[in-house]
Design an enzyme around this catalytic site. Structure first.
Site, PDB file in Angstrom:
ATOM      1  N   SER A 276      27.260 -15.291  37.048  1.00 57.87           N
ATOM      2  CA  SER A 276      28.306 -15.538  36.441  1.00 57.87           C
ATOM      3  C   SER A 276      29.680 -14.073  36.266  1.00 57.87           C
ATOM      4  O   SER A 276      30.553 -14.738  36.762  1.00 57.87           O
ATOM      5  CB  SER A 276      28.304 -15.596  34.651  1.00 57.87           C
ATOM      6  OG  SER A 276      27.496 -16.601  34.369  1.00 57.87           O
TER       7      SER A 276
ATOM      8  N   HIS B 162      27.269 -20.051  42.487  1.00 54.28           N
ATOM      9  CA  HIS B 162      28.135 -20.421  41.062  1.00 54.28           C
ATOM     10  C   HIS B 162      28.397 -21.790  40.706  1.00 54.28           C
ATOM     11  O   HIS B 162      29.476 -21.687  41.032  1.00 54.28           O
ATOM     12  CB  HIS B 162      28.901 -19.093  41.057  1.00 54.28           C
ATOM     13  CG  HIS B 162      29.493 -19.332  39.143  1.00 54.28           C
ATOM     14  ND1 HIS B 162      30.976 -19.457  38.703  1.00 54.28           N
ATOM     15  CD2 HIS B 162      28.530 -19.173  38.439  1.00 54.28           C
ATOM     16  CE1 HIS B 162      30.831 -18.963  37.720  1.00 54.28           C
ATOM     17  NE2 HIS B 162      29.267 -18.746  37.283  1.00 54.28           N
TER      18      HIS B 162
ATOM     19  N   GLU C  47      31.536 -22.507  43.128  1.00 61.99           N
ATOM     20  CA  GLU C  47      31.953 -20.904  44.156  1.00 61.99           C
ATOM     21  C   GLU C  47      30.388 -19.884  44.741  1.00 61.99           C
ATOM     22  O   GLU C  47      29.498 -20.238  44.330  1.00 61.99           O
ATOM     23  CB  GLU C  47      32.250 -20.117  42.465  1.00 61.99           C
ATOM     24  CG  GLU C  47      34.007 -19.614  42.551  1.00 61.99           C
ATOM     25  CD  GLU C  47      33.560 -18.613  41.038  1.00 61.99           C
ATOM     26  OE1 GLU C  47      35.089 -18.015  41.594  1.00 61.99           O
ATOM     27  OE2 GLU C  47      33.117 -18.393  40.415  1.00 61.99           O
TER      28      GLU C  47
ATOM     29  N   ASN D  33      36.051 -17.062  36.951  1.00 61.92           N
ATOM     30  CA  ASN D  33      35.609 -16.082  35.236  1.00 61.92           C
ATOM     31  C   ASN D  33      36.130 -15.019  34.695  1.00 61.92           C
ATOM     32  O   ASN D  33      36.927 -14.599  33.686  1.00 61.92           O
ATOM     33  CB  ASN D  33      33.974 -15.496  34.983  1.00 61.92           C
ATOM     34  CG  ASN D  33      32.864 -16.564  34.581  1.00 61.92           C
ATOM     35  OD1 ASN D  33      33.061 -17.343  33.803  1.00 61.92           O
ATOM     36  ND2 ASN D  33      32.114 -17.079  35.138  1.00 61.92           N
TER      37      ASN D  33
HETATM   38  N1  LIG Z   1      25.892 -21.394  30.584  1.00 61.18           N
HETATM   39  C1  LIG Z   1      26.837 -21.230  31.399  1.00 61.18           C
HETATM   40  O1  LIG Z   1      27.803 -22.271  31.327  1.00 61.18           O
HETATM   41  C2  LIG Z   1      26.353 -20.986  32.896  1.00 61.18           C
HETATM   42  C3  LIG Z   1      27.760 -21.325  33.981  1.00 61.18           C
HETATM   43  C4  LIG Z   1      27.523 -20.807  34.903  1.00 61.18           C
HETATM   44  C5  LIG Z   1      26.841 -20.230  34.988  1.00 61.18           C
HETATM   45  N2  LIG Z   1      25.764 -19.586  34.662  1.00 61.18           N
HETATM   46  C6  LIG Z   1      25.264 -17.926  34.603  1.00 61.18           C
HETATM   47  O2  LIG Z   1      24.198 -18.838  35.215  1.00 61.18           O
HETATM   48  C7  LIG Z   1      22.465 -17.910  34.413  1.00 61.18           C
HETATM   49  C8  LIG Z   1      21.788 -18.563  33.450  1.00 61.18           C
HETATM   50  O3  LIG Z   1      22.454 -19.075  32.449  1.00 61.18           O
HETATM   51  P1  LIG Z   1      21.919 -20.207  31.634  1.00 61.18           P
HETATM   52  O4  LIG Z   1      23.551 -20.696  30.641  1.00 61.18           O
HETATM   53  O5  LIG Z   1      21.429 -21.154  32.349  1.00 61.18           O
HETATM   54  O6  LIG Z   1      21.132 -19.317  30.482  1.00 61.18           O
HETATM   55  P2  LIG Z   1      19.775 -20.139  29.388  1.00 61.18           P
HETATM   56  O7  LIG Z   1      19.641 -18.723  28.304  1.00 61.18           O
HETATM   57  O8  LIG Z   1      20.142 -21.276  28.940  1.00 61.18           O
HETATM   58  O9  LIG Z   1      18.857 -20.071  30.321  1.00 61.18           O
HETATM   59  C9  LIG Z   1      18.297 -18.627  30.980  1.00 61.18           C
HETATM   60  C10 LIG Z   1      16.552 -19.185  31.054  1.00 61.18           C
HETATM   61  O10 LIG Z   1      16.198 -18.174  32.186  1.00 61.18           O
HETATM   62  C11 LIG Z   1      14.758 -17.825  31.665  1.00 61.18           C
HETATM   63  N3  LIG Z   1      13.787 -16.333  32.528  1.00 61.18           N
HETATM   64  C12 LIG Z   1      14.505 -14.997  32.033  1.00 61.18           C
HETATM   65  N4  LIG Z   1      13.935 -14.086  32.788  1.00 61.18           N
HETATM   66  C13 LIG Z   1      13.213 -14.892  33.871  1.00 61.18           C
HETATM   67  C14 LIG Z   1      12.720 -14.843  34.962  1.00 61.18           C
HETATM   68  N5  LIG Z   1      12.229 -13.058  34.931  1.00 61.18           N
HETATM   69  N6  LIG Z   1      11.804 -15.585  35.373  1.00 61.18           N
HETATM   70  C15 LIG Z   1      11.676 -17.069  35.090  1.00 61.18           C
HETATM   71  N7  LIG Z   1      12.879 -17.030  34.255  1.00 61.18           N
HETATM   72  C16 LIG Z   1      13.395 -16.019  33.551  1.00 61.18           C
HETATM   73  C17 LIG Z   1      14.317 -18.211  30.597  1.00 61.18           C
HETATM   74  O11 LIG Z   1      13.157 -18.215  29.691  1.00 61.18           O
HETATM   75  C18 LIG Z   1      15.603 -19.039  30.283  1.00 61.18           C
HETATM   76  O12 LIG Z   1      15.247 -20.567  29.798  1.00 61.18           O
HETATM   77  C19 LIG Z   1      23.386 -16.869  34.296  1.00 61.18           C
HETATM   78  O13 LIG Z   1      23.287 -15.493  34.762  1.00 61.18           O
HETATM   79  C20 LIG Z   1      24.608 -16.972  33.744  1.00 61.18           C
HETATM   80  O14 LIG Z   1      25.749 -16.813  33.765  1.00 61.18           O
HETATM   81  C21 LIG Z   1      26.288 -19.202  33.383  1.00 61.18           C
END
Ligand SMILES: NC(=O)c1ccc[n+]([C@@H]2O[C@H](COP(=O)([O-])OP(=O)(O)OC[C@H]3O[C@@H](n4cnc5c(N)ncnc54)[C@H](O)[C@@H]3O)[C@@H](O)[C@H]2O)c1
Length: 282
Positions: A119, A140, A152, A190
Site C-alpha cells: 500500500s 496495488h 494501481e 493512500n
Molecule cells: N487490507 C487492505 O485493505 C489492503 C488494501 C490494499 C493493499 N493492502 C496490502 O496488502 C498486503 C497484505 O495486506 P492484508 O490486509 O491482506 O494483510 P493480512 O494480515 O490479512 O495478511 C497477510 C498474510 O501474509 C502472511 N505472511 C506474512 N509474512 C509472510 C511470509 N514471509 N511469507 C508468506 N506469507 C507471509 C500472513 O501469514 C498473513 O496471512 C499489505 O502489503 C497491505 O498493505 C491491503
C-alpha cells in the site's frame, strides 16, 4: 510472455482475493503462506466469495468449479519455481517484504515479473533487494479484490516499460482498470485516503463526534459509500497504521503523523473487522 501460472504470496485479506481473481481470469494459481491453517481459511473464503457470485447469477457453477480447480496452496516458496508472474501480499512491513523479494529472486525464473501489493512501501527498494529491479513493480489491488475495479500500477525507479506492459495486460485480463502511479510513499490511493481516515480518528479522539456521527457525516454529507472509521476497520487498523508510518517517514510531513488513538487500538490488538473489534464490534 504467456502468463499461465501465477504465484500469490500471503493468504490474508488481500492475497486470497488476488488469488481468486487470477483463478477466475484463467490462470493456475499457487497461493503461498507460512501456515496451513491460514491457507485453509483462504480457500474457504475464496469458495464463499465465488459462491456469492453464483448466487447472484454473475458466475456459472461450472466456472466456479473451474476457477477452484486452478487454485492450489502451499507453505513452501519453492513451489513458485515455475511461476510466470508473482504477486506478493504479505504484511505491510518493509524488512519482511525486502527479505521475501531476495528469496523470490533466487527461486523464480529470471525474467519473471515480481509484483508487490504493498500500500505504501517503496517499489524501488524492493527492486533493489533483487537482481532484477527492471522486473519489479507495484500491483496495488483494492479491498475487496473481487469487487473493486481499480489496480494501481507502480513503476519503480528501474521498472522497465515491458514489465509495466505485462502488468497492464494482466489488468485487462482480470477485467480491472490499471492506473499508473509513481513510486512515492502511499502512491495515489493512500496518499489521499489515509490522511482522511487519520483525521477522522483525531476527530473521534478529540470528542468531535461519535464513530457513528463521523461516519454518517461523510456518508450522507459527502456521498461516500462507507464512513472513514468503518473503512479503517475494513482495511485493518494495523494496515492503516503501517501505511501512515511509511508516509510520515518517507514524505517527512507531520500531516501524516498517525493519530495516537490508532496506535493505541493496534497495541491493544483491536485491528478492526479481522480481529472482531476496531472502532466498531463485529
Ligand atoms: N487490507 C487492505 O485493505 C489492503 C488494501 C490494499 C493493499 N493492502 C496490502 O496488502 C498486503 C497484505 O495486506 P492484508 O490486509 O491482506 O494483510 P493480512 O494480515 O490479512 O495478511 C497477510 C498474510 O501474509 C502472511 N505472511 C506474512 N509474512 C509472510 C511470509 N514471509 N511469507 C508468506 N506469507 C507471509 C500472513 O501469514 C498473513 O496471512 C499489505 O502489503 C497491505 O498493505 C491491503
Amino acid at each position: 510472455m504467456d502468463i499461465n501460472t501465477v504465484g500469490v504470496i500471503g493468504a490474508g485479506t488481500m492475497g486470497s482475493g488476488i488469488a481468486q481473481v487470477f483463478a477466475q481470469g484463467g490462470c493456475h494459481v499457487v497461493l503461498v503462506d507460512v501456515a496451513e491453517p491460514v491457507l485453509e481459511r483462504a480457500r474457504r473464503a475464496i469458495e464463499k466469495s465465488l459462491g456469492r457470485f453464483v448466487e447472484k447469477g454473475t458466475l456459472s457453477a461450472a466456472d466456479r468449479d473451474a476457477a477452484l480447480g486452478r487454485l492450489s496452496t502451499s507453505s513452501s516458496l519453492d513451489r513458485l519455481a515455475r511461476a510466470d508472474y508473482v504477486v506478493e501480499a504479505v504484511v505491510e512491513d518493509a524488512d519482511t517484504k525486502r527479505t521475501l523479494f531476495t528469496s523470490l529472486d533466487a527461486i523464480v525464473q529470471p525474467g519473471v515479473v515480481l509484483a508487490s501489493n504493498t500500500s505504501s512501501i517503496s517499489i524501488t527498494a524492493l527492486g533493489a533487494a533483487t537482481t532484477r529491479p527492471e522486473r519489479v513493480l507495484g500491483m496495488h489491488f483494492m479491498n475487496p479484490v473481487p469487487l473493486m475495479p481499480l489496480v494501481e500500477l507502480i513503476r519503480g525507479q528501474a521498472t522497465s516499460d515491458d514489465s509495466m506492459a505485462i502488468a497492464r495486460d494482466l489488468c485487462v485480463r482480470l477485467e480491472k482498470t490499471g492506473v499508473e502511479a509513481a513510486d512515492y510513499p502511499g502512491f495515489i490511493a493512500n496518499r489521499i485516503l489515509m490522511p482522511m481516515i487519520n483525521e477522522a480518528i483525531y476527530a473521534l479522539m478529540e470528542g468531535v463526534g461519535t464513530p457513528e456521527a463521523i461516519d454518517t457525516v461523510m456518508k450522507l454529507g459527502m456521498n461516500h459509500p462507507m464512513g472513514p472509521l468503518t473503512l479503517a476497520d475494513f482495511i485493518g487498523l494495523d494496515v492503516c497504521l503501517a501505511i501512515l508510518d511509511v508516509m510520515h517517514e518517507g514524505l517527512g510531513d507531520p500531516k501524516y503523523r498517525a493519530c495516537p488513538l490508532l496506535r493505541r487500538l493496534v497495541a491493544a490488538g483491536r485491528l478492526g473487522r479481522k480481529s472482531g473489534q476496531g472502532f466498531y464490534t463485529y
